[in-house]
Design a protein around this motif. Sequence first.
Motif, PDB file in Angstrom:
ATOM      1  N   LEU A 168       0.847  -1.193   0.000  1.00  0.00           N
ATOM      2  CA  LEU A 168       0.000   0.000   0.000  1.00  0.00           C
ATOM      3  C   LEU A 168       0.881   1.242   0.000  1.00  0.00           C
ATOM      4  N   GLU A 169       0.465   2.204  -0.812  1.00  0.00           N
ATOM      5  CA  GLU A 169       1.226   3.461  -0.883  1.00  0.00           C
ATOM      6  C   GLU A 169       0.425   4.616  -0.294  1.00  0.00           C
ATOM      7  N   SER A 170      -0.654   4.300   0.363  1.00  0.00           N
ATOM      8  CA  SER A 170      -1.501   5.338   0.976  1.00  0.00           C
ATOM      9  C   SER A 170      -2.057   4.750   2.270  1.00  0.00           C
ATOM     10  N   PRO A 171      -2.705   5.578   3.110  1.00  0.00           N
ATOM     11  CA  PRO A 171      -3.204   5.023   4.379  1.00  0.00           C
ATOM     12  C   PRO A 171      -4.262   3.944   4.163  1.00  0.00           C
ATOM     13  N   GLN A 172      -4.427   3.141   5.210  1.00  0.00           N
ATOM     14  CA  GLN A 172      -5.470   2.106   5.207  1.00  0.00           C
ATOM     15  C   GLN A 172      -6.833   2.822   5.235  1.00  0.00           C
ATOM     16  N   ALA A 173      -7.544   2.758   4.122  1.00  0.00           N
ATOM     17  CA  ALA A 173      -8.828   3.470   3.995  1.00  0.00           C
ATOM     18  C   ALA A 173      -9.676   2.649   3.031  1.00  0.00           C
ATOM     19  N   PRO A 174     -10.937   2.983   2.838  1.00  0.00           N
ATOM     20  CA  PRO A 174     -11.757   2.177   1.920  1.00  0.00           C
ATOM     21  C   PRO A 174     -11.174   2.125   0.510  1.00  0.00           C
ATOM     22  N   ARG A 175     -10.584   3.238   0.060  1.00  0.00           N
ATOM     23  CA  ARG A 175      -9.908   3.236  -1.244  1.00  0.00           C
ATOM     24  C   ARG A 175      -8.435   3.557  -1.028  1.00  0.00           C
ATOM     25  N   VAL A 176      -7.561   2.757  -1.635  1.00  0.00           N
ATOM     26  CA  VAL A 176      -6.125   2.947  -1.403  1.00  0.00           C
ATOM     27  C   VAL A 176      -5.372   3.009  -2.724  1.00  0.00           C
ATOM     28  N   LYS A 177      -4.118   3.455  -2.613  1.00  0.00           N
ATOM     29  CA  LYS A 177      -3.178   3.347  -3.723  1.00  0.00           C
ATOM     30  C   LYS A 177      -2.316   2.133  -3.433  1.00  0.00           C
ATOM     31  N   MET A 178      -2.254   1.234  -4.392  1.00  0.00           N
ATOM     32  CA  MET A 178      -1.530  -0.020  -4.161  1.00  0.00           C
ATOM     33  C   MET A 178      -0.694  -0.352  -5.381  1.00  0.00           C
ATOM     34  N   GLU A 179       0.597  -0.466  -5.174  1.00  0.00           N
ATOM     35  CA  GLU A 179       1.511  -0.846  -6.249  1.00  0.00           C
ATOM     36  C   GLU A 179       1.298  -0.030  -7.518  1.00  0.00           C
ATOM     37  N   GLY A 180       1.260   1.259  -7.344  1.00  0.00           N
ATOM     38  CA  GLY A 180       1.169   2.155  -8.487  1.00  0.00           C
ATOM     39  C   GLY A 180      -0.240   2.384  -9.001  1.00  0.00           C
ATOM     40  N   ARG A 181      -1.199   1.587  -8.503  1.00  0.00           N
ATOM     41  CA  ARG A 181      -2.587   1.776  -8.970  1.00  0.00           C
ATOM     42  C   ARG A 181      -3.386   2.509  -7.902  1.00  0.00           C
ATOM     43  N   GLY A 182      -4.093   3.533  -8.309  1.00  0.00           N
ATOM     44  CA  GLY A 182      -4.912   4.282  -7.345  1.00  0.00           C
ATOM     45  C   GLY A 182      -6.314   3.705  -7.290  1.00  0.00           C
TER      46      GLY A 182
END
Length: 399
Positions: free
Chosen positions: A28-42
């Motif tokens: 994860l590249e963003s905080p733990q939230a319902p929608r996250v940024k993960m491995e370059g994908r938002g």
Amino acid sequence: MRASVQTRLQAELAQFRRDGVYKRLNYLESPQAPRVKMEGRGDIIILSSNNYLGLSTVAEVVAAGKAGLDRFGAGTASVRFICGTFTVHRELEAALARFVGTESSLTYVSCWNANEGLCPTLLGPEDIAISDELNHASIIDSIRLAKTISKCQSAVYRHADMKDLEEKLQAAKGARTRLIFTDGIFSMEGDIARLPDILELAERYDAVVAMDDSHASGVLGKTGRGTAEHYGVLGKVDIITSTLGKALGGAAGGFTGSSTALTDYLTQRSRPQLFSNALPCTVAASALAAVRHLEQHPELVTRLHQNARYFREQLLARGFKPLAGQTPIIPVILGETAKAIQMSEMLLAEGVFVTGFGYPVVPQGHARVRCQISAAHTRDDLDQVLRAFEKVGQKLSLI
Ligand SMILES: Cc1ncc(COP(=O)(O)O)c(C=O)c1O
């Protein structure tokens, strides 16, 4: 590393990959939230988080962690009984005891440690632990450790089978202490322990009840105080263990709530308490803010219940057959591990992250994707997930 060990591990890992059971880590590249940024994908919708109330990103919870860091520094640098006990531990433990309805509580760096510290400390050769067969691995290991270290006896009853539990209690009549240990919500099935029946049997057979409420704290009951509140029996469970790593802020940490005598005894004797550093103050401070926030916002629990009900009903309406239940853990059984992992990957391609679980986390042939709903999910989030499930479910001929 010695070549012989390296070769063995690499061969086993290759086999995991061939069997389709290899677990890939997703960053994860963003905080733990319902929608996250993960491995370059938002914009990936998370449906596998234990952040049941969305508290991990609530401003006052984050701010409390930062203030704890500023006030107390980066670490405790000691176990509790030497010089690792800070005022924030005392405040947190008082808040947690009040929250779960016990006289006292004692924190650990994880609920794994809280569970592991319990049975070997409390039970000796004259005692027996009686455990539900689907209890969490940390309870199972706690009992295994107690059998090895303190030579206690043990018995396992069939999942939620009160007749079997009663037989085990009857057979254990000669023991000094009978400890019934159960999950509050069973993490892989999403069902709730039959607590009133367990308490009634405990009364009849003079047994102590320990309940791990990790998935139920902040989740069950009108105000989120857990399985006991759900059944209207707050204050009646002898020992409650739970985590601070799920609904209660999602950071880390665990605790044991019970009588002052028991928590004091654990302070004196439980090995994870004596030989492992105290919970970091920043984590304790954010967990304390999470508990206070929850006490002031019971509507979060109502929203969680509404979201879980909506998602379950909509899955059924689309032809899926999730395991029956009333909690925010909603498993869809697929059978083979490889299939669960395949479904999980196909859902990720659709922008939905939901983990596939297979053996040894669940029994062979019962692999599943386990959906976990949060109060922080919006109706739009859930509808998007449902559309993805429908598309993938049709491709896999599940519906
Ligand atoms: C029922 C149960 N107990 C204990 C734990 C361990 O909690 P922690 O992450 O605080 O060690 C978990 C975590 O998955 C759990 O689901």
